[in-house]
Design a protein around this motif. Structure first.
Motif, mmCIF file in Angstrom:
data_model
loop_
_atom_site.group_PDB
_atom_site.id
_atom_site.type_symbol
_atom_site.label_atom_id
_atom_site.label_comp_id
_atom_site.label_asym_id
_atom_site.label_seq_id
_atom_site.Cartn_x
_atom_site.Cartn_y
_atom_site.Cartn_z
ATOM 1 N N ARG A 104 0.829 -1.196 0.000
ATOM 2 C CA ARG A 104 0.000 0.000 0.000
ATOM 3 C C ARG A 104 0.871 1.256 0.000
ATOM 4 N N GLN A 105 1.924 1.257 0.833
ATOM 5 C CA GLN A 105 2.799 2.426 0.933
ATOM 6 C C GLN A 105 3.585 2.660 -0.357
ATOM 7 N N GLY A 106 3.962 1.577 -1.038
ATOM 8 C CA GLY A 106 4.858 1.693 -2.177
ATOM 9 C C GLY A 106 4.199 1.822 -3.521
ATOM 10 N N THR A 107 2.863 1.871 -3.574
ATOM 11 C CA THR A 107 2.158 2.019 -4.845
ATOM 12 C C THR A 107 1.170 3.179 -4.748
ATOM 13 N N HIS A 108 0.700 3.637 -5.883
ATOM 14 C CA HIS A 108 -0.294 4.707 -5.921
ATOM 15 C C HIS A 108 -1.518 4.195 -6.671
ATOM 16 N N HIS A 109 -2.707 4.566 -6.188
ATOM 17 C CA HIS A 109 -3.918 3.994 -6.785
ATOM 18 C C HIS A 109 -4.085 4.377 -8.248
ATOM 19 N N LEU A 110 -3.487 5.487 -8.674
ATOM 20 C CA LEU A 110 -3.491 5.834 -10.094
ATOM 21 C C LEU A 110 -2.297 5.153 -10.753
ATOM 22 N N GLY A 111 -2.544 4.154 -11.545
ATOM 23 C CA GLY A 111 -1.464 3.452 -12.229
ATOM 24 C C GLY A 111 -1.022 2.173 -11.574
ATOM 25 N N ARG A 112 -1.645 1.829 -10.458
ATOM 26 C CA ARG A 112 -1.268 0.578 -9.804
ATOM 27 C C ARG A 112 -1.848 -0.611 -10.563
ATOM 28 N N GLY A 113 -1.129 -1.743 -10.554
ATOM 29 C CA GLY A 113 -1.634 -2.950 -11.171
ATOM 30 C C GLY A 113 -2.790 -3.537 -10.375
ATOM 31 N N ASP A 114 -3.511 -4.468 -10.986
ATOM 32 C CA ASP A 114 -4.623 -5.122 -10.293
ATOM 33 C C ASP A 114 -4.135 -6.134 -9.272
ATOM 34 N N LEU A 115 -2.959 -6.699 -9.528
ATOM 35 C CA LEU A 115 -2.398 -7.731 -8.645
ATOM 36 C C LEU A 115 -0.926 -7.412 -8.401
ATOM 37 N N ILE A 116 -0.521 -7.458 -7.154
ATOM 38 C CA ILE A 116 0.866 -7.200 -6.795
ATOM 39 C C ILE A 116 1.454 -8.486 -6.251
ATOM 40 N N ILE A 117 2.565 -8.909 -6.843
ATOM 41 C CA ILE A 117 3.169 -10.201 -6.524
ATOM 42 C C ILE A 117 4.465 -9.993 -5.755
ATOM 43 N N GLU A 118 4.636 -10.740 -4.688
ATOM 44 C CA GLU A 118 5.907 -10.762 -3.957
ATOM 45 C C GLU A 118 6.504 -12.153 -4.095
ATOM 46 N N LEU A 119 7.746 -12.198 -4.583
ATOM 47 C CA LEU A 119 8.435 -13.477 -4.742
ATOM 48 C C LEU A 119 9.308 -13.765 -3.525
ATOM 49 N N GLN A 120 9.628 -15.028 -3.355
ATOM 50 C CA GLN A 120 10.501 -15.427 -2.261
ATOM 51 C C GLN A 120 11.941 -15.031 -2.575
ATOM 52 N N PRO A 121 12.727 -14.690 -1.536
ATOM 53 C CA PRO A 121 14.136 -14.342 -1.760
ATOM 54 C C PRO A 121 14.876 -15.470 -2.468
ATOM 55 N N GLY A 122 15.772 -15.104 -3.389
ATOM 56 C CA GLY A 122 16.552 -16.090 -4.129
ATOM 57 C C GLY A 122 15.943 -16.493 -5.455
ATOM 58 N N TRP A 123 14.667 -16.186 -5.652
ATOM 59 C CA TRP A 123 14.030 -16.505 -6.933
ATOM 60 C C TRP A 123 14.421 -15.481 -7.987
ATOM 61 N N LYS A 124 14.468 -15.933 -9.220
ATOM 62 C CA LYS A 124 14.889 -15.082 -10.330
ATOM 63 C C LYS A 124 13.686 -14.742 -11.200
ATOM 64 N N VAL A 125 13.631 -13.476 -11.626
ATOM 65 C CA VAL A 125 12.606 -13.056 -12.578
ATOM 66 C C VAL A 125 13.196 -13.187 -13.974
ATOM 67 N N ASN A 126 12.691 -14.133 -14.733
ATOM 68 C CA ASN A 126 13.217 -14.447 -16.066
ATOM 69 C C ASN A 126 12.192 -14.022 -17.108
ATOM 70 N N TYR A 127 12.555 -12.981 -17.877
ATOM 71 C CA TYR A 127 11.626 -12.433 -18.864
ATOM 72 C C TYR A 127 11.673 -13.183 -20.194
#
Length: 529
Positions: free
Chosen positions: A438-461
């Motif tokens: 809530r603190q780190g996003t703004h309601h204008l432009g925020r995504g519908d779903l916010i995902i938190e990954l576990q430490p050590g996981w890699k985001v592979n595009y």
């Protein structure tokens, strides 16, 4: 005798009130992007006496400031420090945002309505919804105070300057000149002269070579440095990424100082009836953004040279305005960009999270539930998934229900620690565990779903041109120092919030805090100690 004592008490009371009411003639906010307090400790023996050591010995020192949200970067950190409010109020959630219609990433400050001076880029502070320290100073002084900011990048310069500033300057990535936006009216003559004269960076660039400033054996803070060879980096204007690379070397801090000294020499800071403000941003991250260069001689040399640059800036301020008349505010941005490289055969926890596959599978799931006439998902950006709200509205579906079903579906993915929805954050249905979203996003432009990954996981595009991002949730020690303006040295060993910095500075300026500030000034620096 009684009359004498009464008079003496009256004199002491008036004298004490005058001392308490003394406001600085100049405020200099020094913010170091990616500053690490532990590195100051590790490299302490290589420093001189008038840089980091002077700040720590002569200032009011807070051991650490804490940001109340995750995924901190330069823009979100600077907005928090200078507005006293988190991204949920300031609107600055990060350096970049994504335009799904044009399918491109753009600066959060991008504004086509304004042209650039000495740059082709278009920026303005309009996406910054809260007022800043500089804005409140301009309002209080009815425009008489001068407010300027200098930074390597546009986001740091514009956000630390604010809406009402006289100007904000950053180094352009294409030509190396000090650029600004036509949102701010006018460029001081000495900046024009600096850009176009023999002092311009392009005229000196090829003579600048980054080699170790100390004998190699002096860089002994890390026992993990294996290479005994000295480093050597050069900069040639006609090569790719010349100036972006330059901006991650120690030379950028020297260029910041060069321009800052022009402002101190010709800008008449501290001579007006109202206080002035100069915001300066230094860089202390890894060279060229190579994130696995954490344990190197380069980062040690960066801090060694930064120490000297701080020393020269403080001496110049003392000579021109006087540190007794100047409030120095020194801190960092609360994050540090790094990544791991694992030796062959080393086993670690974690895995790969693939956003494209996640989006595709979520879309297939929603099609199975709500029909195949639409793509229900627009895309993924910055740990957030954006649904196709127009399609949902046209189909007269319940957005809250779709968000909740989607969140339940995403929780089944490996590596997903937590998922929260935009509706939950908007409706107040959040708790201590989701407060950072809530603190780190703004309601204008925020995504519908916010995902938190576990430490050590890699985001592979799944894009060979993009680096795999390794999730780290480390806290970064970030000191805060107030120095000058008659302050007595003091060390306070308690953690404070980043939102407390701005109201403390405005309190010492005797003006209102920025308009979205909810925190009070730090008690050690208020009149009623």
């Amino acid at each position: 005798m009684r009359k004498f004592l009464s008079s003496l008490i009256a004199i002491l009371v008036v004298t004490n009130m005058e001392a308490q009411q003394h406001a600085p003639k100049l405020v200099v906010c020094i913010t170091v992007d990616q500053l690490r307090g532990d590195y100051i400790e590790y490299f302490y023996n290589t420093f001189g006496e008038r840089g980091f050591k002077r700040l720590l010995n002569e200032g009011v020192v807070y051991n650490n400031i804490r940001f109340e949200f995750s995924d901190i970067d330069q823009a979100s950190a600077f907005a928090t420090l200078f507005t006293g409010s988190n991204p949920c109020f300031s609107g600055i959630t990060g350096n970049k945002t994504f335009d799904f219609e044009k399918e491109q990433e753009i600066s959060i400050l991008n504004d086509p309505e304004y042209l650039g001076n000495y740059t082709k880029d278009n920026y303005s502070p309009k996406k910054l919804f809260s007022s800043t320290i500089g804005d409140e100073l301009k309002i209080a002084s009815k425009g008489r105070s001068d407010v300027y900011a200098i930074a390597p990048d546009a986001e740091g310069a514009i956000i630390s300057a604010g809406h009402a500033a006289n100007g904000a300057f950053w180094m352009d990535n294409l030509n190396g000149k000090w650029a600004t936006t036509t949102y701010y009216k006018g460029i001081p003559w000495y900046v024009d002269r600096y850009n176009n004269g023999p002092e311009a960076l392009s005229a000196r660039l090829e003579t600048m070579v980054w080699t170790p400033s100390l004998p190699l054996e002096k860089y002994n803070a890390f026992p993990y440095v294996l290479d005994d060879l000295p480093f050597r980096y050069t900069f040639k204007e006609n090569t790719a990424n010349c100036y972006p690379n330059f901006k991650t070397s120690p030379f950028i801090n020297k260029e910041i100082n060069r321009l800052a000294l022009q402002f101190l020499e010709y800008g008449a800071f501290g001579t007006r009836s109202c206080p002035d403000m100069l915001a300066i941003t230094y860089y202390a991250g890894n060279y060229r953004g190579i994130l696995n260069k954490e344990y190197t001689r380069e980062i040690q040399d960066t801090y060694y040279q930064l120490d000297d640059d701080i020393s020269k800036l403080l001496d110049a301020i003392d000579k021109k305005v006087g540190l007794n008349n100047t409030l120095i505010v020194f801190t960092g941005s609360g994050y540090y960009r790094s990544e791991e490289e694992y030796p062959d055969g080393l086993m670690v926890n974690g895995g790969d999270f693939h956003p494209k596959r996640c989006v595709a599978l979520l879309n297939m799931y929603l099609m199975a539930v709500y029909g195949q006439q639409h793509n229900w998902v627009k895309g993924y950006y910055n740990n957030q998934i954006y649904l196709n709200r127009k399609a949902i509205e046209d189909a007269k579906l319940n957005l809250k229900e779709i968000q909740e079903k989607s969140a339940d579906f995403l929780l089944e993915f490996s590596g997903v620690q937590h998922v929260t929805t935009d509706y939950a954050l908007r409706s107040g249905n959040w708790n201590e565990g989701t407060a950072k979203f809530r603190q780190g996003t703004h309601h204008l432009g925020r995504g519908d779903l916010i995902i938190e990954l576990q430490p050590g996981w890699k985001v592979n595009y799944d894009n060979p041109k993009e680096k795999v991002k390794v999730i780290r949730n480390n806290a970064v020690i970030t000191p805060l120092v107030f120095m000058g303006n008659g302050l007595k040295p003091q060390h306070i060993y308690r953690e404070i919030k980043a939102t407390e910095v701005a109201p403390t500075v405005t309190h010492m300026l005797r003006i209102r805090p920025p308009n979205a500030t909810l925190s009070l000034p730090l008690k050690e620096l208020t009149v009623d100690k």
